[in-house]
Write a protein that holds these residues in place. Structure first.
Motif, mmCIF file in Angstrom:
data_model
loop_
_atom_site.group_PDB
_atom_site.id
_atom_site.type_symbol
_atom_site.label_atom_id
_atom_site.label_comp_id
_atom_site.label_asym_id
_atom_site.label_seq_id
_atom_site.Cartn_x
_atom_site.Cartn_y
_atom_site.Cartn_z
ATOM 1 N N MET A 36 -7.988 -6.352 4.502
ATOM 2 C CA MET A 36 -8.995 -5.433 5.045
ATOM 3 C C MET A 36 -8.331 -4.273 5.786
ATOM 4 N N LEU A 37 -7.251 -4.562 6.536
ATOM 5 C CA LEU A 37 -6.543 -3.492 7.243
ATOM 6 C C LEU A 37 -5.835 -2.562 6.266
ATOM 7 N N PHE A 38 -5.238 -3.131 5.217
ATOM 8 C CA PHE A 38 -4.568 -2.304 4.212
ATOM 9 C C PHE A 38 -5.555 -1.381 3.510
ATOM 10 N N SER A 39 -6.800 -1.840 3.355
ATOM 11 C CA SER A 39 -7.773 -1.058 2.588
ATOM 12 C C SER A 39 -8.228 0.203 3.307
ATOM 13 N N ILE A 40 -7.964 0.313 4.607
ATOM 14 C CA ILE A 40 -8.380 1.517 5.340
ATOM 15 C C ILE A 40 -7.188 2.376 5.749
ATOM 16 N N PRO A 42 -3.922 4.954 5.012
ATOM 17 C CA PRO A 42 -3.523 5.975 4.036
ATOM 18 C C PRO A 42 -2.289 5.514 3.268
ATOM 19 N N PHE A 43 -2.079 6.105 2.130
ATOM 20 C CA PHE A 43 -0.933 5.724 1.300
ATOM 21 C C PHE A 43 0.401 6.005 2.004
ATOM 22 N N SER A 44 0.444 7.009 2.876
ATOM 23 C CA SER A 44 1.688 7.369 3.551
ATOM 24 C C SER A 44 2.187 6.255 4.460
ATOM 25 N N ASP A 45 1.303 5.419 5.000
ATOM 26 C CA ASP A 45 1.732 4.336 5.886
ATOM 27 C C ASP A 45 2.633 3.343 5.173
ATOM 28 N N PHE A 46 2.372 3.109 3.897
ATOM 29 C CA PHE A 46 3.184 2.147 3.156
ATOM 30 C C PHE A 46 4.569 2.720 2.862
ATOM 31 N N GLY A 47 4.637 4.011 2.618
ATOM 32 C CA GLY A 47 5.939 4.633 2.401
ATOM 33 C C GLY A 47 6.790 4.663 3.649
ATOM 34 N N GLN A 48 6.158 4.695 4.823
ATOM 35 C CA GLN A 48 6.867 4.729 6.088
ATOM 36 C C GLN A 48 7.100 3.338 6.672
ATOM 37 N N GLY A 49 6.633 2.300 5.993
ATOM 38 C CA GLY A 49 6.815 0.932 6.479
ATOM 39 C C GLY A 49 5.867 0.543 7.585
ATOM 40 N N TYR A 51 3.107 -1.256 8.174
ATOM 41 C CA TYR A 51 2.194 -2.219 7.585
ATOM 42 C C TYR A 51 1.241 -2.831 8.617
ATOM 43 N N TRP A 52 1.760 -3.147 9.797
ATOM 44 C CA TRP A 52 0.977 -3.881 10.776
ATOM 45 C C TRP A 52 0.667 -3.065 12.025
ATOM 46 N N GLY A 53 1.216 -1.873 12.138
ATOM 47 C CA GLY A 53 0.904 -1.053 13.289
ATOM 48 C C GLY A 53 -0.431 -0.355 13.156
ATOM 49 N N MET A 54 -0.729 0.461 14.134
ATOM 50 C CA MET A 54 -1.969 1.229 14.103
ATOM 51 C C MET A 54 -1.932 2.233 12.950
ATOM 52 N N PRO A 55 -2.974 2.282 12.114
ATOM 53 C CA PRO A 55 -2.975 3.256 11.008
ATOM 54 C C PRO A 55 -2.847 4.682 11.522
ATOM 55 N N SER A 56 -2.074 5.475 10.800
ATOM 56 C CA SER A 56 -1.924 6.876 11.190
ATOM 57 C C SER A 56 -3.247 7.633 11.064
ATOM 58 N N SER A 57 -4.115 7.157 10.178
ATOM 59 C CA SER A 57 -5.479 7.688 10.058
ATOM 60 C C SER A 57 -6.324 6.639 9.337
ATOM 61 N N PHE A 58 -7.601 6.665 9.607
ATOM 62 C CA PHE A 58 -8.515 5.708 8.991
ATOM 63 C C PHE A 58 -9.139 6.353 7.751
ATOM 64 N N GLU A 59 -8.833 5.753 6.602
ATOM 65 C CA GLU A 59 -9.256 6.322 5.324
ATOM 66 C C GLU A 59 -10.262 5.412 4.620
ATOM 67 N N PHE A 60 -11.178 4.860 5.394
ATOM 68 C CA PHE A 60 -12.147 3.919 4.819
ATOM 69 C C PHE A 60 -12.949 4.577 3.695
ATOM 70 N N HIS A 248 -3.160 0.445 -0.919
ATOM 71 C CA HIS A 248 -4.411 0.706 -0.206
ATOM 72 C C HIS A 248 -5.613 0.629 -1.147
ATOM 73 N N LEU A 249 -5.451 1.120 -2.377
ATOM 74 C CA LEU A 249 -6.551 1.044 -3.340
ATOM 75 C C LEU A 249 -6.703 -0.370 -3.896
ATOM 76 N N MET A 250 -5.590 -1.059 -4.096
ATOM 77 C CA MET A 250 -5.671 -2.447 -4.539
ATOM 78 C C MET A 250 -6.383 -3.301 -3.498
ATOM 79 N N SER A 251 -6.089 -3.062 -2.221
ATOM 80 C CA SER A 251 -6.746 -3.823 -1.157
ATOM 81 C C SER A 251 -8.235 -3.519 -1.110
#
Length: 282
Positions: A36-40, A42-49, A51-60, A248-251
């Protein structure tokens, strides 16, 4: 022989149980929470590692909007409906008739036929991958929704027959005898006497089979390919390209795919519990 109910245990045991229960529940739900957290994110968070921190932006709305309007996810969902619903109807209908025949009638070979239904449940389905795929190719059913429906009906009928036969055996046999004394035909006994009593079992079995078929991934990948026939479980992998995995889209797609079984369970919860517990007490 049986464990003592927690209400009858010592106060220390009750406190330990109450303390560990939320922790175990969180651990059990942790994968779903992560998805659920991965699904909201942005794609850039995964490139920067991140995964578990606060999302840089909420892309729900962005992520779920892309899932519904910029992908084949609606078509995959529709495929799952066209595969799951006929399978549930076919497997439950066949198992009601076979369960009635095996549970009511006494004839030579009754147990042998029943054991053959049960034996199919013990066959590892992985070893059937190649012959089943070849069979669907020979019959022209490969990569079709009909082929997947027929396959699931064939494989689920064994378990469903076991369920229904044991349920019917627990029904009062005097009802069958009374109907026969009145001269009621056998098919009318099945339709007007036995079938109404099987409603709780039918509801419970329908929820179970719906969940099994909707969540199937192995046979969806083996017997189908592409959005023309693939269900949603296999369609989620379409968000992966050769070099990039859009987590993020898979989630987001996984959350969407998980909603229908949950909704079905809560809608049928009362009947589901009644079907599983019927006959547990007198």
């Amino acid at each position: 022989m049986f464990p003592t109910p927690i209400q009858n245990r010592s106060r220390a045991a009750q406190i330990t149980y109450q303390s560990l229960l939320p922790l175990v529940l969180i651990l059990w739900l942790l994968p779903l929470i992560a998805v659920m957290l991965f699904s909201i994110r942005p794609f850039s968070d995964f490139g920067q590692g991140n995964y578990w921190g606060m999302p840089s932006s909420f892309e729900f709305f962005t992520n779920y909007g892309r899932v519904f309007f910029e992908s084949d996810m609606p078509r995959y969902l529709l495929n799952s409906v066209f595969i799951t619903v006929p399978t549930v109807i076919g497997a439950v209908a066949l198992s009601c008739m076979t369960g009635f025949a095996l549970g009511i009638y006494r004839f030579r070979g009754n147990l042998l036929i029943f054991f053959m239904f049960i034996a199919g449940n013990f066959v590892p389905f992985q070893i059937l991958m190649v012959p089943v795929r070849d069979l669907t190719v020979d019959l022209g059913l490969y990569n079709t929704k009909l082929g997947l429906v027929l396959f699931h009906i064939a494989f689920q009928t064994g378990f469903c027959t076991l369920f229904m036969r044991n349920f019917i055996r627990a029904l009062p046999y005097e009802l069958i005898e009374a109907a026969r004394v009145e001269g009621v035909a056998e098919w009318r006994i099945f339709w007007f006497v036995v079938l109404p009593l099987m409603r709780p079992a039918i509801a419970a079995l329908s929820v179970l089979i719906f969940t099994f078929i909707w969540n199937d991934y192995f046979w969806a990948v083996v017997l189908t390919q592409g959005p023309g026939a693939q269900p949603v479980t296999a369609g989620i992998t379409s968000f992966n390209s050769q070099f990039v995995a859009q987590f993020h889209l898979m989630s987001a797609g996984s959350i969407v795919a998980a909603i229908p079984p949950v909704v079905i369970f809560f809608l049928m919860q009362r009947h589901f519990i009644a079907g599983l517990t019927l006959g547990a007490v007198k």
